[in-house]
Design a protein around this motif. Structure first.
Motif, PDB file in Angstrom:
ATOM      1  N   LEU A 122       0.828  -1.210   0.000  1.00  0.00           N
ATOM      2  CA  LEU A 122       0.000   0.000   0.000  1.00  0.00           C
ATOM      3  C   LEU A 122       0.859   1.255   0.000  1.00  0.00           C
ATOM      4  N   PRO A 123       0.343   2.348  -0.570  1.00  0.00           N
ATOM      5  CA  PRO A 123       1.055   3.627  -0.504  1.00  0.00           C
ATOM      6  C   PRO A 123       1.271   4.032   0.955  1.00  0.00           C
ATOM      7  N   GLU A 124       2.272   4.847   1.177  1.00  0.00           N
ATOM      8  CA  GLU A 124       2.663   5.244   2.533  1.00  0.00           C
ATOM      9  C   GLU A 124       1.523   5.895   3.321  1.00  0.00           C
ATOM     10  N   HIS A 125       0.678   6.659   2.667  1.00  0.00           N
ATOM     11  CA  HIS A 125      -0.377   7.395   3.364  1.00  0.00           C
ATOM     12  C   HIS A 125      -1.676   6.591   3.544  1.00  0.00           C
ATOM     13  N   VAL A 126      -1.659   5.323   3.140  1.00  0.00           N
ATOM     14  CA  VAL A 126      -2.851   4.476   3.206  1.00  0.00           C
ATOM     15  C   VAL A 126      -2.545   3.255   4.076  1.00  0.00           C
ATOM     16  N   GLN A 127      -3.487   2.918   4.962  1.00  0.00           N
ATOM     17  CA  GLN A 127      -3.315   1.749   5.811  1.00  0.00           C
ATOM     18  C   GLN A 127      -4.409   0.724   5.493  1.00  0.00           C
ATOM     19  N   LEU A 128      -4.043  -0.539   5.700  1.00  0.00           N
ATOM     20  CA  LEU A 128      -5.042  -1.590   5.586  1.00  0.00           C
ATOM     21  C   LEU A 128      -5.914  -1.526   6.837  1.00  0.00           C
ATOM     22  N   HIS A 129      -7.207  -1.396   6.640  1.00  0.00           N
ATOM     23  CA  HIS A 129      -8.149  -1.311   7.767  1.00  0.00           C
ATOM     24  C   HIS A 129      -8.702  -2.685   8.136  1.00  0.00           C
ATOM     25  N   SER A 130      -9.196  -3.424   7.118  1.00  0.00           N
ATOM     26  CA  SER A 130      -9.796  -4.724   7.403  1.00  0.00           C
ATOM     27  C   SER A 130      -9.891  -5.568   6.145  1.00  0.00           C
ATOM     28  N   LEU A 131     -10.039  -6.854   6.385  1.00  0.00           N
ATOM     29  CA  LEU A 131     -10.296  -7.829   5.327  1.00  0.00           C
ATOM     30  C   LEU A 131     -11.459  -8.706   5.780  1.00  0.00           C
ATOM     31  N   LYS A 132     -12.240  -9.135   4.824  1.00  0.00           N
ATOM     32  CA  LYS A 132     -13.311 -10.093   5.083  1.00  0.00           C
ATOM     33  C   LYS A 132     -13.233 -11.127   3.974  1.00  0.00           C
ATOM     34  N   LEU A 133     -13.090 -12.385   4.347  1.00  0.00           N
ATOM     35  CA  LEU A 133     -12.950 -13.458   3.362  1.00  0.00           C
ATOM     36  C   LEU A 133     -14.084 -14.453   3.542  1.00  0.00           C
ATOM     37  N   HIS A 134     -15.004 -14.466   2.560  1.00  0.00           N
ATOM     38  CA  HIS A 134     -16.093 -15.441   2.548  1.00  0.00           C
ATOM     39  C   HIS A 134     -15.581 -16.725   1.901  1.00  0.00           C
ATOM     40  N   GLU A 135     -15.690 -17.822   2.651  1.00  0.00           N
ATOM     41  CA  GLU A 135     -15.350 -19.129   2.102  1.00  0.00           C
ATOM     42  C   GLU A 135     -16.598 -19.764   1.485  1.00  0.00           C
ATOM     43  N   THR A 136     -17.725 -19.505   2.094  1.00  0.00           N
ATOM     44  CA  THR A 136     -19.027 -19.908   1.553  1.00  0.00           C
ATOM     45  C   THR A 136     -19.959 -18.707   1.701  1.00  0.00           C
ATOM     46  N   ALA A 137     -21.184 -18.858   1.246  1.00  0.00           N
ATOM     47  CA  ALA A 137     -22.149 -17.763   1.341  1.00  0.00           C
ATOM     48  C   ALA A 137     -22.458 -17.401   2.793  1.00  0.00           C
ATOM     49  N   THR A 138     -22.276 -18.352   3.708  1.00  0.00           N
ATOM     50  CA  THR A 138     -22.655 -18.105   5.100  1.00  0.00           C
ATOM     51  C   THR A 138     -21.484 -18.198   6.082  1.00  0.00           C
ATOM     52  N   SER A 139     -20.274 -18.400   5.587  1.00  0.00           N
ATOM     53  CA  SER A 139     -19.107 -18.551   6.473  1.00  0.00           C
ATOM     54  C   SER A 139     -17.970 -17.661   6.006  1.00  0.00           C
ATOM     55  N   PHE A 140     -17.421 -16.870   6.951  1.00  0.00           N
ATOM     56  CA  PHE A 140     -16.345 -15.962   6.589  1.00  0.00           C
ATOM     57  C   PHE A 140     -15.451 -15.700   7.790  1.00  0.00           C
ATOM     58  N   ALA A 141     -14.261 -15.194   7.505  1.00  0.00           N
ATOM     59  CA  ALA A 141     -13.320 -14.746   8.535  1.00  0.00           C
ATOM     60  C   ALA A 141     -13.085 -13.257   8.312  1.00  0.00           C
ATOM     61  N   GLU A 142     -12.782 -12.553   9.404  1.00  0.00           N
ATOM     62  CA  GLU A 142     -12.489 -11.131   9.322  1.00  0.00           C
ATOM     63  C   GLU A 142     -11.156 -10.835  10.000  1.00  0.00           C
ATOM     64  N   TRP A 143     -10.434  -9.877   9.436  1.00  0.00           N
ATOM     65  CA  TRP A 143      -9.165  -9.403   9.986  1.00  0.00           C
ATOM     66  C   TRP A 143      -9.282  -7.894  10.117  1.00  0.00           C
ATOM     67  N   TYR A 144      -8.940  -7.356  11.293  1.00  0.00           N
ATOM     68  CA  TYR A 144      -8.942  -5.908  11.524  1.00  0.00           C
ATOM     69  C   TYR A 144      -7.572  -5.472  11.995  1.00  0.00           C
ATOM     70  N   ALA A 145      -7.074  -4.406  11.430  1.00  0.00           N
ATOM     71  CA  ALA A 145      -5.772  -3.867  11.845  1.00  0.00           C
ATOM     72  C   ALA A 145      -5.781  -3.542  13.325  1.00  0.00           C
ATOM     73  N   SER A 146      -6.872  -2.993  13.832  1.00  0.00           N
ATOM     74  CA  SER A 146      -6.945  -2.598  15.248  1.00  0.00           C
ATOM     75  C   SER A 146      -6.805  -3.792  16.194  1.00  0.00           C
ATOM     76  N   ASP A 147      -7.125  -4.988  15.724  1.00  0.00           N
ATOM     77  CA  ASP A 147      -6.969  -6.199  16.539  1.00  0.00           C
ATOM     78  C   ASP A 147      -5.547  -6.734  16.497  1.00  0.00           C
ATOM     79  N   ASN A 148      -4.754  -6.225  15.565  1.00  0.00           N
ATOM     80  CA  ASN A 148      -3.427  -6.796  15.305  1.00  0.00           C
ATOM     81  C   ASN A 148      -2.310  -5.795  15.466  1.00  0.00           C
ATOM     82  N   GLU A 149      -2.514  -4.813  16.316  1.00  0.00           N
ATOM     83  CA  GLU A 149      -1.488  -3.789  16.522  1.00  0.00           C
ATOM     84  C   GLU A 149      -0.485  -4.250  17.559  1.00  0.00           C
TER      85      GLU A 149
END
Length: 149
Positions: A122-149
């Motif tokens: 990412l560019p220097e002035h932009v941070q990754l905030h979150s990711l959401k990965l759907h494996e199925t229509a009803t199942s997903f995982a989420e990643w948040y930068a604030s949880d991983n500081e």
């Protein structure tokens, strides 16, 4: 200036198997993944910058995520290095796109890996905030930068 979040959605098809798992997912199977990538930053204020008013060009975000994740994993088979004799499974006639990971290729481990890949691009002035990965229509995982500081 206000902080703004941008989100882009990505789709890819990928097969995997979970080594030593105690359920059906120990067998090779595939998913239609949907990945949501959210970045955060302040819109560019420099009037001489062609990206004036943007936190980040959506096209630039697409390029990063496509190169780091989608183009590599779409229609690929992903297995953990823990699988015995995993290298012998790479039969070019069947598995042109074959990846061996250091980790069990669960939705949880994949999203953490994706976060590391994207953050570094990412560019220097932009941070990754979150990711959401759907494996199925009803199942997903989420990643948040604030949880991983």
């Amino acid at each position: 200036m206000a902080k703004i979040r941008l989100t882009k959605e990505f789709h890819f098809e990928m097969a995997h198997a979970l080594w030593n798992y105690d359920g059906l997912c120990k067998n090779i199977h595939g998913h239609s993944y949907i990945l949501y990538v959210t970045v955060i930053g302040e819109p560019i204020e420099d009037v001489s910058n062609p990206k004036l008013g943007m936190v980040m060009d959506f096209g630039d975000l697409k390029k990063i995520v496509s190169e780091e994740i989608v183009d590599q994993l779409d229609h690929a088979l992903v297995l953990s290095k823990a699988v015995p004799n995993v290298e012998s499974l790479n039969i070019p006639e069947m598995f042109e796109r074959f990846f061996i990971t250091e980790y069990q290729p669960t939705c949880e481990n994949m999203i953490a890996d994706f976060a590391d890949r994207i953050k570094g691009r990412l560019p220097e002035h932009v941070q990754l905030h979150s990711l959401k990965l759907h494996e199925t229509a009803t199942s997903f995982a989420e990643w948040y930068a604030s949880d991983n500081e």
